[in-house]
Design a protein around this motif. Structure first.
Motif, mmCIF file in Angstrom:
data_model
loop_
_atom_site.group_PDB
_atom_site.id
_atom_site.type_symbol
_atom_site.label_atom_id
_atom_site.label_comp_id
_atom_site.label_asym_id
_atom_site.label_seq_id
_atom_site.Cartn_x
_atom_site.Cartn_y
_atom_site.Cartn_z
ATOM 1 N N ASP A 1 27.770 34.179 23.279
ATOM 2 C CA ASP A 1 28.006 32.740 23.428
ATOM 3 C C ASP A 1 28.770 32.451 24.709
ATOM 4 O OD1 ASP A 1 26.793 31.855 21.021
ATOM 5 O OD2 ASP A 1 28.512 32.645 19.911
ATOM 6 N N SER B 1 16.059 28.453 29.657
ATOM 7 C CA SER B 1 15.764 27.124 29.116
ATOM 8 C C SER B 1 15.986 26.068 30.192
ATOM 9 C CB SER B 1 16.672 26.835 27.916
ATOM 10 O OG SER B 1 18.022 26.742 28.354
ATOM 11 N N GLY C 1 29.964 28.974 25.774
ATOM 12 C CA GLY C 1 30.052 27.520 25.552
ATOM 13 C C GLY C 1 28.810 27.033 24.832
ATOM 14 N N GLU C 2 28.077 26.142 25.487
ATOM 15 C CA GLU C 2 26.855 25.596 24.883
ATOM 16 C C GLU C 2 25.657 26.513 25.065
ATOM 17 O OE1 GLU C 2 25.026 22.321 27.156
ATOM 18 O OE2 GLU C 2 26.700 22.550 28.566
ATOM 19 N N PHE C 3 25.814 27.598 25.787
ATOM 20 C CA PHE C 3 24.696 28.499 26.090
ATOM 21 C C PHE C 3 24.823 29.817 25.328
ATOM 22 C CE2 PHE C 3 25.303 25.907 29.920
ATOM 23 C CZ PHE C 3 24.036 25.374 30.073
ATOM 24 N N LYS C 4 23.692 30.453 25.136
ATOM 25 C CA LYS C 4 23.637 31.813 24.625
ATOM 26 C C LYS C 4 22.909 32.686 25.648
ATOM 27 C CE LYS C 4 23.642 30.770 19.653
ATOM 28 N NZ LYS C 4 24.881 31.506 19.350
ATOM 29 N N LYS D 1 21.790 24.003 35.504
ATOM 30 C CA LYS D 1 23.047 24.590 36.008
ATOM 31 C C LYS D 1 22.820 25.308 37.353
ATOM 32 C CE LYS D 1 26.505 24.992 33.858
ATOM 33 N NZ LYS D 1 27.773 24.229 33.876
ATOM 34 N N GLU E 1 17.957 23.596 30.270
ATOM 35 C CA GLU E 1 19.389 23.330 30.474
ATOM 36 C C GLU E 1 20.008 24.360 31.408
ATOM 37 O OE1 GLU E 1 17.868 23.473 27.603
ATOM 38 O OE2 GLU E 1 17.972 21.401 26.858
ATOM 39 N N ASN F 1 18.964 26.810 23.737
ATOM 40 C CA ASN F 1 19.655 26.618 25.013
ATOM 41 C C ASN F 1 20.179 27.969 25.489
ATOM 42 O OD1 ASN F 1 20.759 25.370 27.180
ATOM 43 N ND2 ASN F 1 22.395 24.311 26.079
#
Length: 898
Positions: free
Chosen positions: A787, A840, A789-792, A846, A842, A819
């Protein structure tokens, strides 16, 4: 005759020189080809080269005096072309020659008269040099011409002792220099090329140099002179350098117009590039006109290198796309009056240039892409080192392109170092210039070690003996054996009186039936013997080569002792000769058939005729189709069946050309030529041996057709008995396949097709199983996703999974995680790395693109790759670097997504 020193065009200078000497008993002869007869040099480098056999006493002169305008190519100072006022690869040498007629006194007097009275050069602007030991020449200049002693410079071997190559005719010389600035006084330094230009070189050809460097006097004292046409044009046209004369500047202007620039308002770097283009285009136009084709060896390599330098310098001045053909049009127009063959071969010149330029532009594009990858690799390595150092601007390591990489771009792709520097600097990257120079020096050292000076030991020994023996008389057109006398025996290149059994020898006879290798036909084999069956002496002859006018028989003394002046019987291998003759005539028929069926403009680019097979290279922009090959084969076999008789005749070369005779590639022709004519079928100039009737060939079979170079195709074929040998081998193969597949010959194609289809189905099934296995393995990684944050993210290795299965697994994992960024690797083969990245949308937002990302990672494994922003794959060869590459991938993902 007197001409004021006003402007003279290059054509006027050439004509004035030739007519001056023609009026003084010199025969005007045409320029020799840039492909010399002399085996010791690669290209024609001087006006005297065509006269070397005369200077050596091996050939009689047709006139005691001659004058020429000779086209020459020299590449020893190629890096200075365009940078100095007068260095060139291609130039014209105006020359006057005496073959034992007049010597120093007359040569000096005429050179002075021509320079001062005809061309109108002020005596106050002229300085001369002589060889330091040549008191005779010094005295002639001072006492008879009237030049003050302080304007006659004595110089050493490097400057004033001339030789045409590592061996051969040579002698002291005297040079005339023009002084552009006599106002600077009497402090004369002839090395100062901003003040002095050497324009006329008088060589007093007195000696022959052998392979050991020994000098022996020639039979006659000869004169060989050279006046640089371009240099005299610079002087008389009052321009600052040779490139701005009317001989070259129109070519420079045409290149400038294509680039959209003005030569006179350009900076020095641009001017250098324009001069290089002007010089090199002249060179390549004349080289191709003389039937040299681009390749990776010999003359062909020089041609290819010059064309690539033209293209490179065109890019440097902003020319995009192909342009060499347009510039060549200017060079052809400038040269055609003096050298008509450049116009007659215009189509071949333009076709060769277009092919080579298009091919090199692709190479340059690959170089640019490779540079982009090298820059990316350097940036990735910088980022990795920055992470390891803990970050911070002060800790930022220096990013540098290695000297080896920069040199690889330069050497392999023709990518200029300055362009590599410019692109790197835009990215804040430097280039290891010291490393580049080291790599350059290493390559030059390798080149020197690999370079072999073409210096035939046999030739050197023959040069010494040339005055004592007569040329070899060839009787092999009509006779298969003849009585002969041994004139020269060489062992290890040295003349000996005798040779015992077991000794390898080279032998020159007064006459021989042995054909010497020439025009693509190999030399005859056979025996030299004495006694009824060679019981007294037997020498096996394995090859015969022609050096000047001598036939050199290479062989082994098998029995007895060979002695000078022995009377022997020379007998060729008749069976081998018959097969060679059949193949040689078949080669003529093949060229004729190609022109009839494929393209009437096809010309020969090389050949090999042996007793086993024939090989024929020809110029063609496309492959010959299977249907055309069958038609060619059928046509030749019909000519064989029709039993066309040969008509062999000798005639003046002009008459032969009027009759439509085809010239053989690379062959040198005299005033009288031998014509092989099979009426209605083929007529060629040829010195080789042939069948008396096409029926003697028997059969003809094409074995293969393939490309051997850009624009050059090759057909290999067999004839006569060799056709039966060829068919027997094929028959055995078909029988073996029939036994294995339990099929009749006509059933084999379908049987093999069915097996191929079955194999494809099996491979598809196997791929599906591997994909399912990869998916099963990848599902186990879901719980190990990291993990951020919002990403894996997942960075992992999946054993020996193949690339397609790896790609499927990466896509599946990314879709299940949502994500996420997934990077997977495998080692499908022992020396192969596969890498896949699935990102992804998202992740893309970045700033991480799968294609660019995986390409940088692959470089760490010695590979490359790329693809779309969301999915990409790459490969590499260095398996040992995979753990490091995966660690770098994880670090970059953590940095970019954390």
């Amino acid at each position: 005759m007197s001409i004021s020193p006003k402007f003279l065009s290059g054509s006027q200078i050439r004509e004035t020189f030739l007519q001056f000497y023609a009026q003084r008993g010199h025969k005007i002869l045409p320029s020799a080809s840039l492909v010399p007869e002399d085996p010791t040099v690669l290209l024609t480098i001087a006006g005297m080269l065509q006269f070397k056999p005369i200077f050596l006493g091996q050939r009689a002169a047709t006139s005691p005096r001659a004058t020429t305008s000779q086209k020459c190519i020299r590449t020893n100072d190629i890096e200075n072309v365009g940078r100095t006022a007068r260095h060139h690869t291609f130039f014209e040498m105006l020359g006057n020659f005496s073959f034992g007629d007049y010597f120093k006194k007359q040569a000096i007097a005429w050179a002075w008269e021509l320079s001062t009275e005809v061309f109108g050069l002020p005596a106050s602007n002229l300085v001369v040099s002589v060889f330091r030991e040549d008191d005779e020449a010094f005295a002639i200049w001072r006492d008879e011409i009237g030049i003050p002693g302080d304007r006659i410079q004595r110089m050493g071997e490097a400057d004033n002792f001339w030789q045409s190559g590592p061996t051969g005719p040579c002698g002291p010389c005297s040079e005339i220099y023009y002084d552009f600035h006599p106002e600077r006084g009497d402090n004369i330094d002839l090395e100062d090329d901003s003040r002095f230009i050497e324009f006329y070189n008088l060589v007093f050809m007195q000696y022959n140099k052998d392979a050991e460097g020994n000098l022996t006097p020639l039979q006659n004292q000869n004169i060989d002179t050279g006046m640089g046409l371009e240099r005299m044009a610079q002087i008389l046209q009052k321009v600052p350098n040779n490139y701005e004369t009317d001989l070259i500047f129109p070519i420079v202007q045409s290149a400038a117009e294509i680039a959209g620039i003005d030569y006179h308002n350009s900076d020095e770097k641009v001017k250098v590039s324009l001069k290089v283009i002007g010089d090199h285009i002249r060179a390549v136009v004349h080289m191709i006109a003389d039937e040299i084709r681009a390749s990776n060896v010999g003359r062909g390599y020089i041609l290819r290198r010059l064309i690539r330098r033209v293209v490179r310098h065109g890019r440097l001045i902003g020319i995009q796309g192909e342009f060499t053909v347009r510039v060549a049009e200017s060079a052809i127009a400038l040269s055609e009056a003096a050298y008509p063959n450049v116009r007659s071969r215009e189509a071949q010149i333009k076709a060769e240039l277009a092919r080579e330029e298009a091919q090199f532009l692709k190479t340059l594009e690959r170089g640019e892409k490779l540079l982009e990858e090298i820059v990316k690799k350097a940036l990735v390595e910088q980022a990795s080192r920055l992470l390891l150092s803990g970050g911070g601007q002060d800790a930022r390591p220096t990013v540098e392109i290695s000297g080896q990489d920069a040199f690889m771009l330069y050497d392999t792709y023709g990518f200029p170092l300055e362009l590599t520097q410019e692109i790197a600097e835009e990215q804040g990257i430097t280039v290891d210039l010291d490393g580049f120079e080291t790599a350059m020096e290493e390559q030059q050292t390798r080149a020197k070690e690999a370079h072999q000076t073409i210096d035939l030991t046999v030739q050197g020994s023959l040069d010494k003996l040339a005055e004592a023996i007569q040329k070899t008389e060839f009787v092999g057109y009509a006779e298969l054996s003849s009585l002969a006398e041994v004139e020269v025996i060489l062992v290890d290149g040295q003349p000996v009186e005798s040779a015992e059994a077991g000794t390898e020898v080279q032998i020159v006879l007064n006459q021989t039936p042995f054909y010497a290798e020439s025009g693509g036909q190999i030399g005859d084999r056979g025996y030299l013997k004495s006694g009824e069956n060679g019981e007294s002496l037997l020498v096996r002859v394995d090859d015969v080569k022609k050096e000047s006018d001598f036939f050199v028989h290479f062989g082994l003394v098998e029995r007895g002792t060979l002695k000078l002046s022995d009377k022997i019987t020379a007998k060729i291998d008749n069976s081998s000769r018959r097969r060679i003759q059949a193949n040689h005539t078949a080669t003529h028929l093949l060229q004729s058939a190609l022109r009839q069926i494929v393209d009437g403009s096809i010309s020969q680019a090389g050949s090999l005729v042996s007793s086993e097979r024939l090989r024929f290279d020809f110029n063609s922009p496309r492959a010959v189709t299977a249907e055309e090959l069958q038609k060619i084969e059928d046509l030749i076999n019909s000519w064989i069946a029709e039993a066309h008789a040969a008509e062999v005749a000798e005639m003046p070369i002009a008459q032969a050309r009027e009759k439509g005779a085809t010239a053989m590639f690379g062959e040198k022709y005299g005033d009288v030529v031998r014509v092989i004519d099979f009426p209605g079928v083929s007529m060629e100039l040829c010195g080789g041996t042939h069948v008396n009737n096409t029926a003697e060939i028997g059969l003809f079979k094409i074995v293969s057709e393939a490309g051997v170079a850009a624009g050059t195709r090759r057909i290999e074929a067999v004839s006569g008995q060799a056709v039966l040998d060829y068919l027997n081998v094929r028959d055995r193969v078909v029988r073996d396949l029939g036994d294995r597949f339990k099929a009749k010959p006509e059933e084999l194609p379908n049987r093999i097709t069915n097996l191929q289809n079955e194999l494809k189905d099996t491979q598809k099934q196997l791929a599906a199983v591997k994909s399912e296995l990869a998916i099963a393995k990848s599902d186990q990684l879901l719980n190990a996703a990291e993990d951020l944050g919002e990403f894996k993210i997942i960075v992992a290795q999946l054993g020996d999974v193949d690339t397609e299965a790896l790609k499927t697994a990466a896509e599946r994992l990314q879709q299940k995680l949502g994500n996420a960024a997934v990077v997977l690797a495998s080692i499908p083969e022992p020396d192969k790395v596969s890498l896949v990245a699935a990102f992804s949308p998202e992740v893309n937002k970045k700033g991480l693109q799968a294609g660019k990302f995986i390409g940088g990672i692959a470089q760490l494994c010695g590979g490359k790759g790329g693809g779309r922003p969301n999915l990409a794959q790459a490969g590499g060869r260095d398996v040992s670097k995979l753990p490091e590459a995966l660690a770098s991938a994880r670090n970059l993902l953590v940095e970019g997504l954390g």
